[in-house]
Design a protein around this motif. Structure first.
Motif, PDB file in Angstrom:
ATOM      1  N   LEU A   1       0.815  -1.211   0.000  1.00 57.40           N
ATOM      2  CA  LEU A   1       0.000   0.000   0.000  1.00 57.40           C
ATOM      3  C   LEU A   1       0.851   1.264   0.000  1.00 57.40           C
ATOM      4  O   LEU A   1       0.438   2.302  -0.530  1.00 57.40           O
ATOM      5  N   SER A   2       2.056   1.215   0.585  1.00 58.97           N
ATOM      6  CA  SER A   2       2.912   2.401   0.647  1.00 58.97           C
ATOM      7  C   SER A   2       3.776   2.573  -0.596  1.00 58.97           C
ATOM      8  O   SER A   2       4.437   3.605  -0.755  1.00 58.97           O
ATOM      9  N   ALA A   3       3.799   1.605  -1.513  1.00 56.89           N
ATOM     10  CA  ALA A   3       4.619   1.719  -2.724  1.00 56.89           C
ATOM     11  C   ALA A   3       3.988   2.725  -3.691  1.00 56.89           C
ATOM     12  O   ALA A   3       2.766   2.816  -3.806  1.00 56.89           O
ATOM     13  N   PRO A   4       4.792   3.558  -4.431  1.00 54.34           N
ATOM     14  CA  PRO A   4       4.248   4.528  -5.400  1.00 54.34           C
ATOM     15  C   PRO A   4       3.573   3.813  -6.570  1.00 54.34           C
ATOM     16  O   PRO A   4       3.968   2.726  -6.977  1.00 54.34           O
ATOM     17  N   LEU A   5       2.540   4.491  -7.098  1.00 58.37           N
ATOM     18  CA  LEU A   5       1.777   3.926  -8.206  1.00 58.37           C
ATOM     19  C   LEU A   5       1.926   4.800  -9.447  1.00 58.37           C
ATOM     20  O   LEU A   5       2.247   5.989  -9.372  1.00 58.37           O
ATOM     21  N   GLY A   6       1.656   4.270 -10.627  1.00 54.62           N
ATOM     22  CA  GLY A   6       1.648   5.013 -11.876  1.00 54.62           C
ATOM     23  C   GLY A   6       3.024   5.552 -12.238  1.00 54.62           C
ATOM     24  O   GLY A   6       4.053   4.917 -12.038  1.00 54.62           O
ATOM     25  N   ALA A   7       3.021   6.807 -12.774  1.00 52.83           N
ATOM     26  CA  ALA A   7       4.266   7.414 -13.241  1.00 52.83           C
ATOM     27  C   ALA A   7       5.231   7.688 -12.100  1.00 52.83           C
ATOM     28  O   ALA A   7       6.445   7.687 -12.274  1.00 52.83           O
ATOM     29  N   ALA A   8       4.697   7.912 -10.905  1.00 51.33           N
ATOM     30  CA  ALA A   8       5.566   8.208  -9.775  1.00 51.33           C
ATOM     31  C   ALA A   8       6.466   7.036  -9.426  1.00 51.33           C
ATOM     32  O   ALA A   8       7.525   7.210  -8.834  1.00 51.33           O
ATOM     33  N   SER A   9       6.050   5.841  -9.812  1.00 48.23           N
ATOM     34  CA  SER A   9       6.876   4.677  -9.479  1.00 48.23           C
ATOM     35  C   SER A   9       8.144   4.605 -10.327  1.00 48.23           C
ATOM     36  O   SER A   9       9.048   3.845 -10.001  1.00 48.23           O
ATOM     37  N   TYR A  10       8.209   5.395 -11.449  1.00 46.47           N
ATOM     38  CA  TYR A  10       9.390   5.344 -12.321  1.00 46.47           C
ATOM     39  C   TYR A  10      10.405   6.432 -11.994  1.00 46.47           C
ATOM     40  O   TYR A  10      11.430   6.542 -12.647  1.00 46.47           O
ATOM     41  N   PHE A  11      10.104   7.317 -11.058  1.00 46.96           N
ATOM     42  CA  PHE A  11      11.041   8.380 -10.702  1.00 46.96           C
ATOM     43  C   PHE A  11      12.261   7.795 -10.015  1.00 46.96           C
ATOM     44  O   PHE A  11      12.153   6.909  -9.155  1.00 46.96           O
ATOM     45  N   ASP A  12      13.438   8.375 -10.424  1.00 49.97           N
ATOM     46  CA  ASP A  12      14.693   7.989  -9.793  1.00 49.97           C
ATOM     47  C   ASP A  12      14.940   8.918  -8.614  1.00 49.97           C
ATOM     48  O   ASP A  12      14.990  10.147  -8.768  1.00 49.97           O
ATOM     49  N   GLU A  13      15.093   8.367  -7.447  1.00 46.72           N
ATOM     50  CA  GLU A  13      15.265   9.188  -6.262  1.00 46.72           C
ATOM     51  C   GLU A  13      16.539  10.021  -6.338  1.00 46.72           C
ATOM     52  O   GLU A  13      16.576  11.168  -5.888  1.00 46.72           O
ATOM     53  N   ASP A  14      17.608   9.469  -6.919  1.00 48.07           N
ATOM     54  CA  ASP A  14      18.856  10.219  -7.037  1.00 48.07           C
ATOM     55  C   ASP A  14      18.702  11.421  -7.961  1.00 48.07           C
ATOM     56  O   ASP A  14      19.210  12.520  -7.693  1.00 48.07           O
ATOM     57  N   GLU A  15      17.987  11.227  -9.075  1.00 43.75           N
ATOM     58  CA  GLU A  15      17.759  12.340  -9.995  1.00 43.75           C
ATOM     59  C   GLU A  15      16.920  13.432  -9.340  1.00 43.75           C
ATOM     60  O   GLU A  15      17.183  14.624  -9.510  1.00 43.75           O
ATOM     61  N   LEU A  16      15.892  13.026  -8.595  1.00 42.10           N
ATOM     62  CA  LEU A  16      15.053  14.017  -7.916  1.00 42.10           C
ATOM     63  C   LEU A  16      15.872  14.810  -6.891  1.00 42.10           C
ATOM     64  O   LEU A  16      15.720  16.040  -6.785  1.00 42.10           O
ATOM     65  N   GLU A  17      16.741  14.150  -6.194  1.00 47.43           N
ATOM     66  CA  GLU A  17      17.558  14.820  -5.195  1.00 47.43           C
ATOM     67  C   GLU A  17      18.536  15.803  -5.853  1.00 47.43           C
ATOM     68  O   GLU A  17      18.741  16.922  -5.362  1.00 47.43           O
ATOM     69  N   ALA A  18      19.133  15.400  -7.005  1.00 47.81           N
ATOM     70  CA  ALA A  18      20.078  16.275  -7.706  1.00 47.81           C
ATOM     71  C   ALA A  18      19.377  17.512  -8.241  1.00 47.81           C
ATOM     72  O   ALA A  18      19.897  18.635  -8.167  1.00 47.81           O
ATOM     73  N   GLU A  19      18.183  17.324  -8.779  1.00 46.99           N
ATOM     74  CA  GLU A  19      17.434  18.469  -9.313  1.00 46.99           C
ATOM     75  C   GLU A  19      17.032  19.420  -8.198  1.00 46.99           C
ATOM     76  O   GLU A  19      17.065  20.657  -8.355  1.00 46.99           O
ATOM     77  N   LEU A  20      16.663  18.887  -7.071  1.00 41.58           N
ATOM     78  CA  LEU A  20      16.289  19.721  -5.937  1.00 41.58           C
ATOM     79  C   LEU A  20      17.480  20.547  -5.455  1.00 41.58           C
ATOM     80  O   LEU A  20      17.354  21.750  -5.160  1.00 41.58           O
ATOM     81  N   GLU A  21      18.660  19.948  -5.419  1.00 46.91           N
ATOM     82  CA  GLU A  21      19.856  20.685  -5.008  1.00 46.91           C
ATOM     83  C   GLU A  21      20.204  21.777  -6.007  1.00 46.91           C
ATOM     84  O   GLU A  21      20.642  22.876  -5.641  1.00 46.91           O
ATOM     85  N   GLU A  22      19.988  21.509  -7.293  1.00 48.75           N
ATOM     86  CA  GLU A  22      20.270  22.506  -8.323  1.00 48.75           C
ATOM     87  C   GLU A  22      19.352  23.710  -8.183  1.00 48.75           C
ATOM     88  O   GLU A  22      19.767  24.862  -8.315  1.00 48.75           O
ATOM     89  N   LEU A  23      18.075  23.439  -7.906  1.00 57.58           N
ATOM     90  CA  LEU A  23      17.123  24.533  -7.722  1.00 57.58           C
ATOM     91  C   LEU A  23      17.480  25.370  -6.493  1.00 57.58           C
ATOM     92  O   LEU A  23      17.403  26.605  -6.521  1.00 57.58           O
TER      93      LEU A  23
END
Length: 216
Positions: free
Chosen positions: A143-165
């Protein structure tokens, strides 16, 4: 071997009823013994009187009856002794019966407890609880696992983009020029009026021209 201890006793075989009956018989024998003792004493006194009266034959008869009464008293004593012996044995048997019955009840209770807490049942119960716990953990993870498109996000990429912003926002704040402080208009204190009236620009120009003419 102890099967006769656990049979329901008949009324005439009830230990308590038998003890009561033996007590009644013992009391009856004691009363008869008292009566015989009185007869013995009476025959003894009669024999003494016959001896005093020189009646040897009468005295002998009294002594014979006295001996018979004494024999009966001895028999009653033996009967009482047998009854006492039987009462002691019966009381001991009653205690033994009650003890065995209590032990049997305790053994039955222990057997019931052991049956309710059989080691196989305990192991089975523990295994079922462990299986249910694993199933619940798997359900919660699903139940806690991401569904749909959110399940394909790379956590490392999201973290790098957040640091860039965050870095770009910080740089923009550093390059932004400092703003000048707004001019503060000085107002005279409340309740005080200026000593000279403030003139508008046309009036100032007219006054300056008049002063120039007077100087000429």
């Amino acid at each position: 071997m102890f099967s006769h201890f656990f049979r329901k006793p008949k009324p005439e075989h009830n230990p308590i009823a038998v003890l009561d009956k033996l007590n009644e018989t013992l009391e009856l024998l004691e009363k008869k013994e008292d009566v015989l003792l009185k007869k013995v004493n009476a025959e003894k006194e009669k024999a003494i009187e016959f001896i005093r009266g020189k009646n040897k034959r009468g005295a002998a008869q009294c002594v014979k009856r006295k001996k018979l009464y004494e024999q009966q008293i001895e028999q009653l004593g033996n009967f009482q002794l047998r009854i006492h012996d039987q009462m002691i044995m019966l009381e001991g048997a009653t205690v033994t019966t009650e003890t065995v019955a209590a032990l049997r009840t305790g053994a039955a209770a222990m057997k019931a407890v052991q049956k309710a807490t059989n080691i196989d049942d305990v192991d089975k119960t523990v295994e079922e609880i462990s299986q249910q716990t694993d199933n619940m953990r798997m359900i919660q993870e699903a139940l806690s696992a991401p569904l749909g498109a959110a399940s394909y996000f790379d956590e490392d990429e999201l973290e790098a983009e957040l640091e860039e912003l965050e870095a770009g926002e910080l740089e923009e704040q550093l390059l932004q020029p400092a703003t000048t402080a707004p001019a503060v208009s000085v107002q005279p204190p409340a309740g005080r009026q200026p000593s000279h009236p403030v003139m508008s620009n046309p009036e100032v120009d007219e006054l300056t021209a008049l002063q120039a003419e007077m100087a000429l």
